[in-house]
Structure formats: structure tokens, C-alpha cells
Design a protein around this motif. Structure first.
Motif, PDB file in Angstrom:
ATOM      1  N   THR A 136       0.953  -1.193  -0.039  1.00  0.00           N
ATOM      2  CA  THR A 136      -0.072  -0.095   0.041  1.00  0.00           C
ATOM      3  C   THR A 136       0.973   1.202  -0.067  1.00  0.00           C
ATOM      4  O   THR A 136       1.843   1.350   0.880  1.00  0.00           O
ATOM      5  N   ASP A 137       0.736   2.204  -0.670  1.00  0.00           N
ATOM      6  CA  ASP A 137       1.289   3.202  -0.915  1.00  0.00           C
ATOM      7  C   ASP A 137       1.006   4.518   0.088  1.00  0.00           C
ATOM      8  O   ASP A 137      -0.255   4.005   0.973  1.00  0.00           O
ATOM      9  N   LYS A 138       1.467   5.541   0.206  1.00  0.00           N
ATOM     10  CA  LYS A 138       1.033   6.569   1.200  1.00  0.00           C
ATOM     11  C   LYS A 138      -0.603   7.024   1.168  1.00  0.00           C
ATOM     12  O   LYS A 138      -1.259   7.432   1.946  1.00  0.00           O
ATOM     13  N   ALA A 139      -1.025   6.802  -0.280  1.00  0.00           N
ATOM     14  CA  ALA A 139      -2.398   7.218  -0.354  1.00  0.00           C
ATOM     15  C   ALA A 139      -3.434   6.200   0.089  1.00  0.00           C
ATOM     16  O   ALA A 139      -4.579   6.290  -0.245  1.00  0.00           O
ATOM     17  N   GLY A 140      -2.708   5.023   0.653  1.00  0.00           N
ATOM     18  CA  GLY A 140      -3.707   3.717   0.693  1.00  0.00           C
ATOM     19  C   GLY A 140      -4.213   2.887  -0.638  1.00  0.00           C
ATOM     20  O   GLY A 140      -4.908   1.955  -0.417  1.00  0.00           O
ATOM     21  N   ARG A 141      -3.209   3.063  -1.537  1.00  0.00           N
ATOM     22  CA  ARG A 141      -3.725   2.329  -3.076  1.00  0.00           C
ATOM     23  C   ARG A 141      -2.715   1.232  -2.690  1.00  0.00           C
ATOM     24  O   ARG A 141      -1.765   1.224  -2.495  1.00  0.00           O
ATOM     25  N   ALA A 142      -3.529   0.056  -3.464  1.00  0.00           N
ATOM     26  CA  ALA A 142      -2.737  -1.146  -3.639  1.00  0.00           C
ATOM     27  C   ALA A 142      -1.374  -0.861  -4.391  1.00  0.00           C
ATOM     28  O   ALA A 142      -1.338   0.070  -5.268  1.00  0.00           O
ATOM     29  N   GLY A 143      -0.195  -1.682  -4.263  1.00  0.00           N
ATOM     30  CA  GLY A 143       0.913  -1.191  -5.033  1.00  0.00           C
ATOM     31  C   GLY A 143       0.971  -1.998  -6.223  1.00  0.00           C
ATOM     32  O   GLY A 143       0.163  -2.284  -6.962  1.00  0.00           O
ATOM     33  N   LYS A 144       2.153  -2.892  -6.415  1.00  0.00           N
ATOM     34  CA  LYS A 144       2.328  -3.327  -7.750  1.00  0.00           C
ATOM     35  C   LYS A 144       1.608  -4.869  -7.911  1.00  0.00           C
ATOM     36  O   LYS A 144       0.878  -5.293  -6.808  1.00  0.00           O
ATOM     37  N   PRO A 145       1.282  -5.121  -9.265  1.00  0.00           N
ATOM     38  CA  PRO A 145       0.472  -6.339  -9.473  1.00  0.00           C
ATOM     39  C   PRO A 145       1.097  -7.571  -8.546  1.00  0.00           C
ATOM     40  O   PRO A 145       0.260  -8.141  -8.129  1.00  0.00           O
ATOM     41  N   GLY A 146       2.260  -7.655  -8.312  1.00  0.00           N
ATOM     42  CA  GLY A 146       3.103  -8.720  -7.669  1.00  0.00           C
ATOM     43  C   GLY A 146       2.519  -8.752  -6.050  1.00  0.00           C
ATOM     44  O   GLY A 146       2.047  -9.822  -5.345  1.00  0.00           O
ATOM     45  N   GLU A 147       2.144  -7.460  -5.708  1.00  0.00           N
ATOM     46  CA  GLU A 147       1.797  -7.500  -4.301  1.00  0.00           C
ATOM     47  C   GLU A 147       0.238  -7.870  -3.952  1.00  0.00           C
ATOM     48  O   GLU A 147       0.011  -8.253  -3.011  1.00  0.00           O
ATOM     49  N   GLU A 148      -0.455  -7.626  -5.049  1.00  0.00           N
ATOM     50  CA  GLU A 148      -1.925  -8.087  -5.186  1.00  0.00           C
ATOM     51  C   GLU A 148      -1.627  -9.695  -4.993  1.00  0.00           C
ATOM     52  O   GLU A 148      -2.505 -10.280  -4.425  1.00  0.00           O
ATOM     53  N   ASP A 149      -0.860 -10.245  -5.764  1.00  0.00           N
ATOM     54  CA  ASP A 149      -0.576 -11.607  -5.680  1.00  0.00           C
ATOM     55  C   ASP A 149      -0.325 -12.181  -4.117  1.00  0.00           C
ATOM     56  O   ASP A 149      -0.725 -13.142  -3.462  1.00  0.00           O
ATOM     57  N   GLU A 150       0.470 -11.522  -3.389  1.00  0.00           N
ATOM     58  CA  GLU A 150       0.881 -11.628  -2.123  1.00  0.00           C
ATOM     59  C   GLU A 150      -0.426 -11.584  -1.017  1.00  0.00           C
ATOM     60  O   GLU A 150      -0.792 -12.569  -0.557  1.00  0.00           O
ATOM     61  N   LEU A 151      -1.322 -10.686  -1.349  1.00  0.00           N
ATOM     62  CA  LEU A 151      -2.519 -10.646  -0.622  1.00  0.00           C
ATOM     63  C   LEU A 151      -3.328 -12.084  -1.212  1.00  0.00           C
ATOM     64  O   LEU A 151      -3.852 -12.495  -0.140  1.00  0.00           O
ATOM     65  N   GLY A 152      -3.446 -12.344  -2.209  1.00  0.00           N
ATOM     66  CA  GLY A 152      -4.066 -13.327  -2.763  1.00  0.00           C
ATOM     67  C   GLY A 152      -3.688 -14.858  -1.836  1.00  0.00           C
ATOM     68  O   GLY A 152      -4.304 -15.635  -1.411  1.00  0.00           O
ATOM     69  N   ASN A 153      -1.986 -14.898  -1.821  1.00  0.00           N
ATOM     70  CA  ASN A 153      -1.516 -15.885  -1.125  1.00  0.00           C
ATOM     71  C   ASN A 153      -1.769 -16.213   0.041  1.00  0.00           C
ATOM     72  O   ASN A 153      -2.029 -16.902   0.843  1.00  0.00           O
ATOM     73  N   SER A 154      -1.837 -14.674   0.903  1.00  0.00           N
ATOM     74  CA  SER A 154      -2.193 -14.810   2.436  1.00  0.00           C
ATOM     75  C   SER A 154      -3.584 -15.278   2.675  1.00  0.00           C
ATOM     76  O   SER A 154      -3.802 -15.929   3.687  1.00  0.00           O
ATOM     77  N   LEU A 155      -4.614 -14.737   1.700  1.00  0.00           N
ATOM     78  CA  LEU A 155      -5.849 -15.125   1.806  1.00  0.00           C
ATOM     79  C   LEU A 155      -6.104 -16.584   1.688  1.00  0.00           C
ATOM     80  O   LEU A 155      -6.658 -17.264   2.366  1.00  0.00           O
ATOM     81  N   ARG A 156      -5.444 -16.987   0.487  1.00  0.00           N
ATOM     82  CA  ARG A 156      -5.580 -18.581   0.427  1.00  0.00           C
ATOM     83  C   ARG A 156      -4.920 -19.201   1.624  1.00  0.00           C
ATOM     84  O   ARG A 156      -5.602 -20.381   2.014  1.00  0.00           O
ATOM     85  N   LYS A 157      -3.976 -18.852   1.982  1.00  0.00           N
ATOM     86  CA  LYS A 157      -3.312 -19.875   3.328  1.00  0.00           C
ATOM     87  C   LYS A 157      -4.194 -19.838   4.333  1.00  0.00           C
ATOM     88  O   LYS A 157      -4.519 -20.826   4.967  1.00  0.00           O
ATOM     89  N   TYR A 158      -4.963 -18.449   4.935  1.00  0.00           N
ATOM     90  CA  TYR A 158      -5.659 -18.560   5.849  1.00  0.00           C
ATOM     91  C   TYR A 158      -7.005 -18.971   5.509  1.00  0.00           C
ATOM     92  O   TYR A 158      -7.388 -19.974   6.519  1.00  0.00           O
ATOM     93  N   LEU A 159      -7.361 -19.066   4.575  1.00  0.00           N
ATOM     94  CA  LEU A 159      -8.893 -19.862   4.380  1.00  0.00           C
ATOM     95  C   LEU A 159      -8.605 -21.291   4.166  1.00  0.00           C
ATOM     96  O   LEU A 159      -9.387 -22.084   4.705  1.00  0.00           O
ATOM     97  N   TYR A 160      -7.482 -21.736   3.562  1.00  0.00           N
ATOM     98  CA  TYR A 160      -7.407 -23.095   3.418  1.00  0.00           C
ATOM     99  C   TYR A 160      -6.998 -23.825   4.677  1.00  0.00           C
ATOM    100  O   TYR A 160      -7.443 -24.921   4.951  1.00  0.00           O
ATOM    101  N   GLU A 161      -6.346 -22.996   5.589  1.00  0.00           N
ATOM    102  CA  GLU A 161      -5.726 -23.759   6.838  1.00  0.00           C
ATOM    103  C   GLU A 161      -7.032 -23.662   7.673  1.00  0.00           C
ATOM    104  O   GLU A 161      -7.240 -24.736   8.478  1.00  0.00           O
ATOM    105  N   LYS A 162      -7.896 -22.791   7.685  1.00  0.00           N
ATOM    106  CA  LYS A 162      -9.012 -22.668   8.486  1.00  0.00           C
ATOM    107  C   LYS A 162     -10.361 -23.630   8.122  1.00  0.00           C
ATOM    108  O   LYS A 162     -10.788 -24.201   8.811  1.00  0.00           O
ATOM    109  N   TYR A 163     -10.494 -23.708   6.708  1.00  0.00           N
ATOM    110  CA  TYR A 163     -11.688 -24.562   6.281  1.00  0.00           C
ATOM    111  C   TYR A 163     -11.365 -25.992   5.520  1.00  0.00           C
ATOM    112  O   TYR A 163     -12.125 -26.884   5.521  1.00  0.00           O
ATOM    113  N   VAL A 164     -10.140 -25.968   4.832  1.00  0.00           N
ATOM    114  CA  VAL A 164      -9.532 -27.164   4.177  1.00  0.00           C
ATOM    115  C   VAL A 164      -8.699 -27.907   4.905  1.00  0.00           C
ATOM    116  O   VAL A 164      -8.962 -29.309   4.947  1.00  0.00           O
TER     117      VAL A 164
END
Length: 179
Positions: A136-164
Motif C-alpha cells: 500500500t502506498d501513502k495514499a492507501g492504494r494497492a501497490g504493484k500487481p505482484g503485491e496483489e498476488d501476495e494478498l491472494g496468497n495470504s488469503l488463500r493460506k488463511y482460508l485453506y488452513e481454516k476450512y480445508v
């Protein structure tokens, strides 16, 4: 069961038709082969959704793996997602409403989902905060596309560990267990 093929009419934008034609030409196949391929791939990705017996946490991987495409195309929100996932599910198979909102937000609002993930997950709060700060930059916007992948990976890990993965000592549950 009727196994005959049927002709189906679909409406597509001119740009999509041009893309299908270019792809078909490049692959040396017919336009209809490209469209049939796309339909089969989509049906494979969303297969658990057309089995009405699959409910609750067994549907989490479908929405996690489909990414933002399904949310944007079908304009899914948290309320509709909750209905799709939890309607008719046994109480122990239900997905928490906070997690439903997190899945829906990740499909639509990446930066807000980062903040929500960090507040929901105590086990991953340090990792999620690092990902949020880095992406996230100073204005609160998402950063580079690779960083959105990092969010996806964190979310995937959290949900898979909790439900799968839960209740299986970290091992992937079989499809029979998921239903």
C-alpha cells in the motif's frame, strides 16, 4: 440422459469475437473449438457449484481459486456469496460471515481486503500487516500487481488452513471429505 449436441446462441462483444478469431487462427482450429474450450475450462473450475450437494466450507476453494473474475463478471457481493456458500449447509460446515466478507472483498476491493484480513486473523496478523504495509502506498492504494498476488496468497493460506486443512493434521482433505 440426452448426449446429443445442441447449438447455442451467445452474445459477445466485437472485441471478444475478434480475440476468439485470432486465437482460433493462431491455433489452427475453428472459432467454435475455442469457445467450447473456454466453456469446458470454466465448468471445470466451477464444478462444485453445479453440484447442489456441495455446500459450506467445501465451496471455499472455488471462490478462492477463481480470483476476481467470478466476482466482477457475476457482480457477487457478500450477501449473495453467503447465500451460495452457506444456504442448506450443516452448522459445522458453515463459513463464518467475516470470512465470507473477506472473500467477497478480495474479489472486488483489494486494499480493503488487506486491512480486513489483518484484523480477522490473529495467527497471521504479523504476516498480513507486513503484506499490507508493503503493498500500500501513502495514499492507501494497492501497490504493484505482484503485491496483489501476495494478498491472494495470504488469503488463500488463511482460508485453506481454516476450512480445508483443519482437522487433518495439515494434510489436504480428500474430495470425499470436502463434501
Amino acid at each position: 440422459m440426452d448426449s446429443r449436441k445442441q447449438a447455442v446462441s451467445i452474445r459477445m462483444s466485437a472485441a471478444d469475437i475478434r480475440s476468439v478469431k485470432r486465437l482460433a487462427e493462431r491455433l489452427g482450429v475453428r472459432d467454435s473449438d475455442v469457445i467450447r474450450f473456454a466453456v469446458k475450462v470454466m465448468l471445470g473450475r466451477l464444478a462444485p457449484l453445479h453440484d447442489l450437494g456441495v455446500r459450506g466450507k467445501s465451496l471455499v476453494p472455488v471462490f478462492v481459486e477463481s480470483g476476481t473474475d467470478i466476482f466482477r463478471h457475476f457482480e457477487l457481493d457478500a450477501l449473495r456469496l453467503d447465500s451460495i456458500i452457506n444456504q442448506g449447509a450443516d452448522p459445522d460446515a458453515r463459513v463464518d460471515s467475516d470470512d465470507i466478507q473477506l472473500i467477497a472483498m478480495s474479489g472486488i476491493q483489494q486494499s480493503y481486503a488487506k486491512l480486513r484480513l489483518s484484523s480477522i486473523s490473529q495467527n497471521y496478523s504479523q504476516q498480513a500487516k507486513s503484506a499490507t504495509a508493503a503493498a500500500t502506498d501513502k495514499a492507501g492504494r494497492a501497490g504493484k500487481p505482484g503485491e496483489e498476488d501476495e494478498l491472494g496468497n495470504s488469503l488463500r493460506k488463511y482460508l485453506y488452513e481454516k476450512y480445508v486443512y483443519r482437522n487433518n493434521n495439515g494434510g489436504l482433505r480428500s474430495p470425499v471429505e470436502l463434501e
